[in-house]
Design a protein around this motif. Structure first.
Motif, PDB file in Angstrom:
ATOM      1  N   GLY A 149       1.006  -1.277   0.224  1.00 40.43           N
ATOM      2  CA  GLY A 149       0.032   0.333  -0.212  1.00 40.43           C
ATOM      3  C   GLY A 149       0.674   0.781  -0.059  1.00 40.43           C
ATOM      4  O   GLY A 149       0.340   1.464  -0.965  1.00 40.43           O
ATOM      5  N   THR A 150       1.955   1.362   0.664  1.00 41.28           N
ATOM      6  CA  THR A 150       2.882   2.037   0.442  1.00 41.28           C
ATOM      7  C   THR A 150       3.448   2.694  -0.412  1.00 41.28           C
ATOM      8  O   THR A 150       3.925   3.779  -1.264  1.00 41.28           O
ATOM      9  CB  THR A 150       4.304   2.327   1.726  1.00 41.28           C
ATOM     10  N   GLN A 151       3.544   1.838  -1.083  1.00 39.74           N
ATOM     11  CA  GLN A 151       4.282   1.931  -2.321  1.00 39.74           C
ATOM     12  C   GLN A 151       3.639   2.324  -3.524  1.00 39.74           C
ATOM     13  O   GLN A 151       3.876   2.691  -4.707  1.00 39.74           O
ATOM     14  CB  GLN A 151       4.973   0.340  -2.829  1.00 39.74           C
ATOM     15  N   LEU A 152       2.137   1.132  -2.937  1.00 39.99           N
ATOM     16  CA  LEU A 152       1.095   2.370  -4.086  1.00 39.99           C
ATOM     17  C   LEU A 152       1.048   4.176  -4.281  1.00 39.99           C
ATOM     18  O   LEU A 152       0.799   4.359  -5.374  1.00 39.99           O
ATOM     19  CB  LEU A 152      -0.176   1.533  -4.304  1.00 39.99           C
ATOM     20  N   GLN A 153       0.905   4.198  -3.166  1.00 38.25           N
ATOM     21  CA  GLN A 153       0.836   5.564  -2.292  1.00 38.25           C
ATOM     22  C   GLN A 153       2.135   6.389  -3.285  1.00 38.25           C
ATOM     23  O   GLN A 153       2.205   7.305  -3.910  1.00 38.25           O
ATOM     24  CB  GLN A 153       0.796   6.200  -1.124  1.00 38.25           C
ATOM     25  N   LEU A 154       3.148   6.229  -3.030  1.00 38.75           N
ATOM     26  CA  LEU A 154       4.340   6.310  -3.142  1.00 38.75           C
ATOM     27  C   LEU A 154       4.163   6.313  -4.442  1.00 38.75           C
ATOM     28  O   LEU A 154       4.813   7.633  -5.466  1.00 38.75           O
ATOM     29  CB  LEU A 154       5.268   5.839  -2.783  1.00 38.75           C
ATOM     30  N   GLY A 155       3.556   5.540  -5.769  1.00 37.89           N
ATOM     31  CA  GLY A 155       4.026   5.185  -6.835  1.00 37.89           C
ATOM     32  C   GLY A 155       3.664   6.687  -8.232  1.00 37.89           C
ATOM     33  O   GLY A 155       3.051   7.523  -8.715  1.00 37.89           O
ATOM     34  N   ARG A 156       1.667   6.300  -6.733  1.00 40.32           N
ATOM     35  CA  ARG A 156       0.603   7.728  -7.451  1.00 40.32           C
ATOM     36  C   ARG A 156       1.062   8.947  -6.965  1.00 40.32           C
ATOM     37  O   ARG A 156       1.282   9.401  -8.089  1.00 40.32           O
ATOM     38  CB  ARG A 156      -1.182   7.451  -7.315  1.00 40.32           C
ATOM     39  N   LEU A 157       1.941   9.008  -6.241  1.00 43.30           N
ATOM     40  CA  LEU A 157       2.049  10.392  -5.890  1.00 43.30           C
ATOM     41  C   LEU A 157       4.246  10.729  -6.821  1.00 43.30           C
ATOM     42  O   LEU A 157       3.451  12.067  -7.933  1.00 43.30           O
ATOM     43  CB  LEU A 157       2.891  10.799  -4.431  1.00 43.30           C
ATOM     44  N   LEU A 158       4.419  10.046  -7.342  1.00 43.56           N
ATOM     45  CA  LEU A 158       5.654  10.362  -8.297  1.00 43.56           C
ATOM     46  C   LEU A 158       4.942  10.839  -9.075  1.00 43.56           C
ATOM     47  O   LEU A 158       5.306  10.911  -9.821  1.00 43.56           O
ATOM     48  CB  LEU A 158       6.824   8.803  -8.003  1.00 43.56           C
ATOM     49  N   THR A 159       4.058   9.424 -10.134  1.00 43.52           N
ATOM     50  CA  THR A 159       3.105   9.649 -11.097  1.00 43.52           C
ATOM     51  C   THR A 159       3.357  11.114 -11.243  1.00 43.52           C
ATOM     52  O   THR A 159       2.993  12.222 -12.228  1.00 43.52           O
ATOM     53  CB  THR A 159       2.298   8.689 -11.388  1.00 43.52           C
ATOM     54  N   ASN A 161       3.513  13.902  -9.952  1.00 44.65           N
ATOM     55  CA  ASN A 161       4.544  15.050 -10.347  1.00 44.65           C
ATOM     56  C   ASN A 161       5.534  14.205 -10.837  1.00 44.65           C
ATOM     57  O   ASN A 161       6.919  14.954 -10.563  1.00 44.65           O
ATOM     58  CB  ASN A 161       5.336  14.527  -8.909  1.00 44.65           C
ATOM     59  N   ASN A 162       5.599  13.656 -12.163  1.00 45.68           N
ATOM     60  CA  ASN A 162       5.941  13.985 -13.323  1.00 45.68           C
ATOM     61  C   ASN A 162       7.347  12.830 -13.446  1.00 45.68           C
ATOM     62  O   ASN A 162       8.568  12.916 -13.809  1.00 45.68           O
ATOM     63  CB  ASN A 162       5.860  14.297 -14.066  1.00 45.68           C
ATOM     64  N   ARG A 163       8.161  12.123 -12.212  1.00 41.35           N
ATOM     65  CA  ARG A 163       8.535  11.614 -12.122  1.00 41.35           C
ATOM     66  C   ARG A 163       8.450   9.617 -12.283  1.00 41.35           C
ATOM     67  O   ARG A 163       8.164   9.606 -11.596  1.00 41.35           O
ATOM     68  CB  ARG A 163       8.779  11.626 -10.605  1.00 41.35           C
ATOM     69  N   LYS A 164       8.003   9.136 -13.702  1.00 41.49           N
ATOM     70  CA  LYS A 164       7.913   8.170 -13.688  1.00 41.49           C
ATOM     71  C   LYS A 164       8.672   6.833 -13.547  1.00 41.49           C
ATOM     72  O   LYS A 164       7.385   6.130 -13.564  1.00 41.49           O
ATOM     73  CB  LYS A 164       6.565   8.053 -15.390  1.00 41.49           C
ATOM     74  N   GLY A 165      10.364   7.168 -14.140  1.00 46.50           N
ATOM     75  CA  GLY A 165      10.398   6.562 -13.615  1.00 46.50           C
ATOM     76  C   GLY A 165      10.573   5.786 -12.395  1.00 46.50           C
ATOM     77  O   GLY A 165      10.886   4.543 -12.141  1.00 46.50           O
ATOM     78  N   GLU A 166      10.757   6.361 -10.922  1.00 42.03           N
ATOM     79  CA  GLU A 166      10.627   6.741  -9.558  1.00 42.03           C
ATOM     80  C   GLU A 166       9.034   5.786  -9.787  1.00 42.03           C
ATOM     81  O   GLU A 166       9.652   4.479  -9.050  1.00 42.03           O
ATOM     82  CB  GLU A 166      11.143   7.892  -8.598  1.00 42.03           C
ATOM     83  N   ALA A 167       8.458   6.200 -10.355  1.00 48.51           N
ATOM     84  CA  ALA A 167       6.932   5.612 -10.001  1.00 48.51           C
ATOM     85  C   ALA A 167       6.676   4.376 -10.014  1.00 48.51           C
ATOM     86  O   ALA A 167       6.420   3.908  -9.874  1.00 48.51           O
ATOM     87  CB  ALA A 167       5.919   6.215 -10.835  1.00 48.51           C
ATOM     88  N   ARG A 172       6.236  -1.895  -9.877  1.00 54.56           N
ATOM     89  CA  ARG A 172       7.226  -3.155  -9.489  1.00 54.56           C
ATOM     90  C   ARG A 172       7.661  -3.412  -7.640  1.00 54.56           C
ATOM     91  O   ARG A 172       6.593  -4.365  -7.772  1.00 54.56           O
ATOM     92  CB  ARG A 172       8.595  -3.255 -10.363  1.00 54.56           C
ATOM     93  N   ASP A 173       7.798  -2.843  -6.339  1.00 54.80           N
ATOM     94  CA  ASP A 173       8.166  -2.956  -5.803  1.00 54.80           C
ATOM     95  C   ASP A 173       6.840  -3.866  -4.836  1.00 54.80           C
ATOM     96  O   ASP A 173       6.948  -4.711  -4.030  1.00 54.80           O
ATOM     97  CB  ASP A 173       8.449  -2.190  -4.533  1.00 54.80           C
ATOM     98  N   ALA A 174       5.450  -2.685  -5.157  1.00 47.81           N
ATOM     99  CA  ALA A 174       4.354  -2.837  -4.262  1.00 47.81           C
ATOM    100  C   ALA A 174       3.772  -4.357  -4.890  1.00 47.81           C
ATOM    101  O   ALA A 174       3.745  -5.128  -4.419  1.00 47.81           O
ATOM    102  CB  ALA A 174       3.425  -1.999  -5.146  1.00 47.81           C
ATOM    103  N   VAL A 175       3.773  -4.545  -6.701  1.00 48.18           N
ATOM    104  CA  VAL A 175       3.171  -5.935  -6.860  1.00 48.18           C
ATOM    105  C   VAL A 175       4.686  -6.976  -6.693  1.00 48.18           C
ATOM    106  O   VAL A 175       4.062  -7.953  -6.312  1.00 48.18           O
ATOM    107  CB  VAL A 175       3.588  -5.399  -8.164  1.00 48.18           C
ATOM    108  N   ALA A 176       5.360  -6.514  -6.042  1.00 50.61           N
ATOM    109  CA  ALA A 176       6.454  -7.464  -5.461  1.00 50.61           C
ATOM    110  C   ALA A 176       6.513  -8.331  -3.785  1.00 50.61           C
ATOM    111  O   ALA A 176       6.533  -9.207  -4.091  1.00 50.61           O
ATOM    112  CB  ALA A 176       8.014  -6.992  -6.036  1.00 50.61           C
ATOM    113  N   ALA A 177       5.862  -7.229  -3.469  1.00 49.73           N
ATOM    114  CA  ALA A 177       5.743  -7.290  -2.057  1.00 49.73           C
ATOM    115  C   ALA A 177       4.215  -8.671  -2.193  1.00 49.73           C
ATOM    116  O   ALA A 177       3.689  -9.518  -0.941  1.00 49.73           O
ATOM    117  CB  ALA A 177       5.064  -6.154  -1.441  1.00 49.73           C
ATOM    118  N   ASP A 178       3.149  -7.878  -2.969  1.00 44.34           N
ATOM    119  CA  ASP A 178       1.601  -8.085  -3.373  1.00 44.34           C
ATOM    120  C   ASP A 178       1.245  -8.168  -4.731  1.00 44.34           C
ATOM    121  O   ASP A 178       0.959  -7.593  -5.440  1.00 44.34           O
ATOM    122  CB  ASP A 178       1.203  -7.241  -1.964  1.00 44.34           C
TER     123      ASP A 178
END
Length: 195
Positions: A149-159, A161-167, A172-178
């Protein structure tokens, strides 16, 4: 319930150790250290009671009563991360975001890994200071890398803010975790993340 007891026990032990050390260094009193330790222990119990009372005030939507109890707890123990955090929530709910941020930061100075303060401040700052919110969510992710859930929130926020590579990396980390988190990943990232 167990976590409250643990926090209370740790706070009591830390308060006892600190009180005894300060007494031994600063006050050559004739009073036995056991009396000082008992006093510190009573102080910790008072702080715990005030924190419980403040929480009850919050549940009853009495922000003034909650703030009063949190401030009183901080008078007794200025290093109570739970009191700083609670006061931050009250300030946030009352629209005093600058005060809330300062309160959350105080809690994080005491315990840089205090998840509740990290989450709350990140959520509060997601639109007004997304850079700081991203930094806080990255800290949460570092503490608990399996929190999808944290990784998903982080990915959305990065997206946002136009930081797509980090997003993409966060998704990827979110899906690896679950693996079930894949359904919550934005469509534009799904193919890259599912590989």
């Amino acid at each position: 319930m167990k976590r409250t007891r643990l926090c209370t026990g740790l706070a009591t032990a830390a308060a006892v150790a600190t009180g005894v050390t300060v007494w031994a260094i600063h006050s050559p009193s004739a009073e036995p250290s056991e009396s000082k330790a008992a006093s510190v222990s009573r102080n910790a119990q008072s702080v715990d009671a005030l924190l419980k009372s403040a929480l009850q005030h919050q549940i009853q939507q009495d922000s003034q009563g909650a703030a009063r109890d949190y401030r009183h707890a901080l008078e007794l123990d200025p290093k109570s991360k739970r009191a700083w955090y609670g006061l931050g929530l009250v300030d946030q709910q009352s629209g005093r975001t600058a005060d809330a941020r300062a309160d959350f930061d105080k809690a994080l100075e005491i315990d840089p890994h205090f998840m509740s303060a990290l989450y709350s401040e990140a959520y509060m700052l997601r639109t007004s200071d997304p850079g700081r919110a991203i930094e806080l969510l990255k800290r949460v992710a570092a503490i608990d890398p399996k929190a999808a859930g944290t990784q998903l929130q982080l990915g959305r926020l990065l997206t946002e803010n136009n930081r797509k590579g980090e997003a993409e990396a966060a998704f990827r980390d979110a899906v690896a975790a679950d693996p079930k988190a894949l359904s919550q990943v934005p469509q534009e990232f799904r193919d890259a993340v599912s590989r």
